[in-house]
Design a protein around this motif. Structure first.
Motif, PDB file in Angstrom:
ATOM      1  N   TYR A  14      -2.964   0.911  -1.850  1.00 46.10           N
ATOM      2  CA  TYR A  14      -2.742   2.159  -2.356  1.00 46.10           C
ATOM      3  C   TYR A  14      -1.469   2.466  -3.051  1.00 46.10           C
ATOM      4  N   GLU A  15      -0.297   1.628  -2.290  1.00 48.70           N
ATOM      5  CA  GLU A  15       0.883   1.861  -3.078  1.00 48.70           C
ATOM      6  C   GLU A  15       0.793   1.294  -4.352  1.00 48.70           C
ATOM      7  N   GLN A  16       0.388   0.413  -4.669  1.00 50.05           N
ATOM      8  CA  GLN A  16      -0.071  -0.241  -6.020  1.00 50.05           C
ATOM      9  C   GLN A  16      -0.291   0.638  -6.713  1.00 50.05           C
ATOM     10  N   LEU A  17      -1.584   1.297  -6.506  1.00 52.45           N
ATOM     11  CA  LEU A  17      -2.355   2.182  -7.342  1.00 52.45           C
ATOM     12  C   LEU A  17      -1.602   3.619  -7.483  1.00 52.45           C
ATOM     13  N   ALA A  18      -0.915   3.991  -6.354  1.00 49.41           N
ATOM     14  CA  ALA A  18      -0.224   5.407  -6.570  1.00 49.41           C
ATOM     15  C   ALA A  18       1.026   5.152  -7.573  1.00 49.41           C
ATOM     16  N   ARG A  94     -13.556  -8.004   0.708  1.00 49.81           N
ATOM     17  CA  ARG A  94     -14.223  -7.541  -0.599  1.00 49.81           C
ATOM     18  C   ARG A  94     -13.694  -6.198  -1.059  1.00 49.81           C
ATOM     19  N   ILE A  95     -13.193  -6.128  -2.484  1.00 50.75           N
ATOM     20  CA  ILE A  95     -13.011  -4.779  -2.965  1.00 50.75           C
ATOM     21  C   ILE A  95     -14.297  -4.366  -4.049  1.00 50.75           C
ATOM     22  N   SER A  96     -14.589  -3.195  -4.057  1.00 55.38           N
ATOM     23  CA  SER A  96     -15.668  -2.916  -5.083  1.00 55.38           C
ATOM     24  C   SER A  96     -15.071  -1.334  -5.530  1.00 55.38           C
ATOM     25  N   VAL A  97     -15.558  -1.154  -6.845  1.00 57.61           N
ATOM     26  CA  VAL A  97     -15.204   0.177  -7.482  1.00 57.61           C
ATOM     27  C   VAL A  97     -16.470   0.872  -8.214  1.00 57.61           C
ATOM     28  N   VAL A  98     -16.756   1.831  -7.566  1.00 55.53           N
ATOM     29  CA  VAL A  98     -18.219   2.755  -8.183  1.00 55.53           C
ATOM     30  C   VAL A  98     -17.567   3.759  -9.019  1.00 55.53           C
ATOM     31  N   LEU A 141      -1.208 -12.418   3.378  1.00 54.62           N
ATOM     32  CA  LEU A 141      -2.012 -11.285   3.420  1.00 54.62           C
ATOM     33  C   LEU A 141      -1.332 -10.206   2.258  1.00 54.62           C
ATOM     34  N   LYS A 142       0.131 -10.347   2.126  1.00 57.08           N
ATOM     35  CA  LYS A 142       0.741  -9.748   1.023  1.00 57.08           C
ATOM     36  C   LYS A 142       0.352 -10.346  -0.325  1.00 57.08           C
ATOM     37  N   GLN A 143       0.242 -11.593  -0.421  1.00 57.01           N
ATOM     38  CA  GLN A 143      -0.307 -12.305  -1.874  1.00 57.01           C
ATOM     39  C   GLN A 143      -1.586 -11.710  -2.186  1.00 57.01           C
ATOM     40  N   LEU A 144      -2.737 -11.830  -1.208  1.00 57.14           N
ATOM     41  CA  LEU A 144      -4.044 -11.288  -1.451  1.00 57.14           C
ATOM     42  C   LEU A 144      -3.996  -9.804  -1.772  1.00 57.14           C
ATOM     43  N   ALA A 145      -3.219  -9.119  -1.013  1.00 53.43           N
ATOM     44  CA  ALA A 145      -3.214  -7.570  -1.414  1.00 53.43           C
ATOM     45  C   ALA A 145      -2.578  -7.193  -2.766  1.00 53.43           C
ATOM     46  N   ASP A 146      -1.698  -7.854  -3.165  1.00 52.81           N
ATOM     47  CA  ASP A 146      -0.703  -7.672  -4.232  1.00 52.81           C
ATOM     48  C   ASP A 146      -1.944  -8.174  -5.640  1.00 52.81           C
ATOM     49  N   ARG A 147      -2.559  -9.279  -5.482  1.00 51.99           N
ATOM     50  CA  ARG A 147      -3.653  -9.777  -6.214  1.00 51.99           C
ATOM     51  C   ARG A 147      -4.822  -8.537  -6.579  1.00 51.99           C
ATOM     52  N   ALA A 148      -5.520  -8.209  -5.310  1.00 51.34           N
ATOM     53  CA  ALA A 148      -5.942  -7.426  -5.519  1.00 51.34           C
ATOM     54  C   ALA A 148      -5.809  -5.949  -6.342  1.00 51.34           C
ATOM     55  N   GLY A 149      -4.521  -5.627  -5.809  1.00 44.52           N
ATOM     56  CA  GLY A 149      -3.976  -4.209  -6.350  1.00 44.52           C
ATOM     57  C   GLY A 149      -3.892  -4.212  -7.889  1.00 44.52           C
TER      58      GLY A 149
END
Length: 248
Positions: A14-18, A94-98, A141-149
């Motif tokens: 969320y912090e990356q998107l915001a 898993r991340i999905s966007v609808v 965990l931080k690496q995966l979250a950064d990649r997903a963001g």
């Protein structure tokens, strides 16, 4: 403390998107939604739930997260193996966007990893502590979250906002997006007309037809706006409720 890993992913992504100036990001919501079918397509009941969720929060794109595993790796029962083996723990989500307007799943990606788990059995783990953040698992965990963001940002920043026609009247119509979604007078939209089609078994499917006209925002309200044709050659006689407009 590992039961808080979903919330930690929520916070990091969320912090990356915001932080993006080009996106209007709504707060994280705790909503139980069935994950089945989100990889490629949505069932009618899933889409209905997501559209209602999006409507209540004034959003078009819904980001869904599903934590799949944080299970420890099996070591075996031999005492020597257990004495010298550094325990590891998996991490998979898993991340999905609808797109709640079109109903399309526009992004779907699984993220997986594994790292050493250096904490003792039964020990409470504070995910915000420097000890956890500096551990191999915390860094993974931080690496995966950064990649997903980062991949979410790249996807969402390339998408054009859309809205539905809510009401017809006079020489214009009202759409379900407004000031809270960043609309301002003068923005221009194209119109796509939507229809319900039915196959031989009676199952419903969507049909669409792009019109040739463009429509300009003339009034903006908190969550709606009024549009009029930009040319006298394009009227609103064929516009219907639930047609979709997309920003040029």
């Amino acid at each position: 403390g590992i039961e808080n890993i979903p919330q930690e992913f929520d916070r990091l992504i969320y912090e990356q998107l915001a932080a993006s100036a080009s996106l209007t990001v709504r707060p994280v919501l705790k909503a139980r939604l069935p994950p089945a079918g989100l990889h490629n397509s949505l069932r009618h009941d899933q889409l209905k739930s997501l559209r209602e969720l999006a409507r209540r929060n004034g959003a078009q794109f819904v980001v869904l997260g599903e934590l799949e595993s944080v299970a420890p790796s099996a070591v075996g029962n031999h005492p020597l193996m257990q004495a010298f083996y550094t325990r590891t723990r998996s991490l998979s989500f898993r991340i999905s966007v609808v797109d709640a307007v079109s109903g399309d799943v526009i992004f779907g990606q699984q993220y997986s990893g594994e790292a050493d788990w250096t904490f003792k059995q039964g020990e409470f783990v504070d995910l915000r502590s420097e000890r956890f953040r500096g551990s191999a698992y915390g860094q993974r965990l931080k690496q995966l979250a950064d990649r997903a963001g980062g991949e979410l940002l790249s996807t969402l920043q390339c998408l054009l906002p859309s809205a539905h026609v809510l009401e017809l009247g006079g020489d214009g119509f009202i759409i379900d997006a407004g000031r809270e979604q960043g609309l301002t007078p003068g923005l221009e939209f194209t119109l796509e007309q939507r229809y319900d089609g039915y196959d031989r078994q009676g199952a419903r499917y969507d049909k669409s037809h792009a019109t040739r006209g463009t429509y300009k925002v003339v009034e903006v309200f908190p969550r709606s706006a009024r549009l009029k044709p930009t040319s006298l050659h394009h009227n609103v006689l064929n516009v219907q409720i639930d047609d979709v407009v997309t920003l040029n």
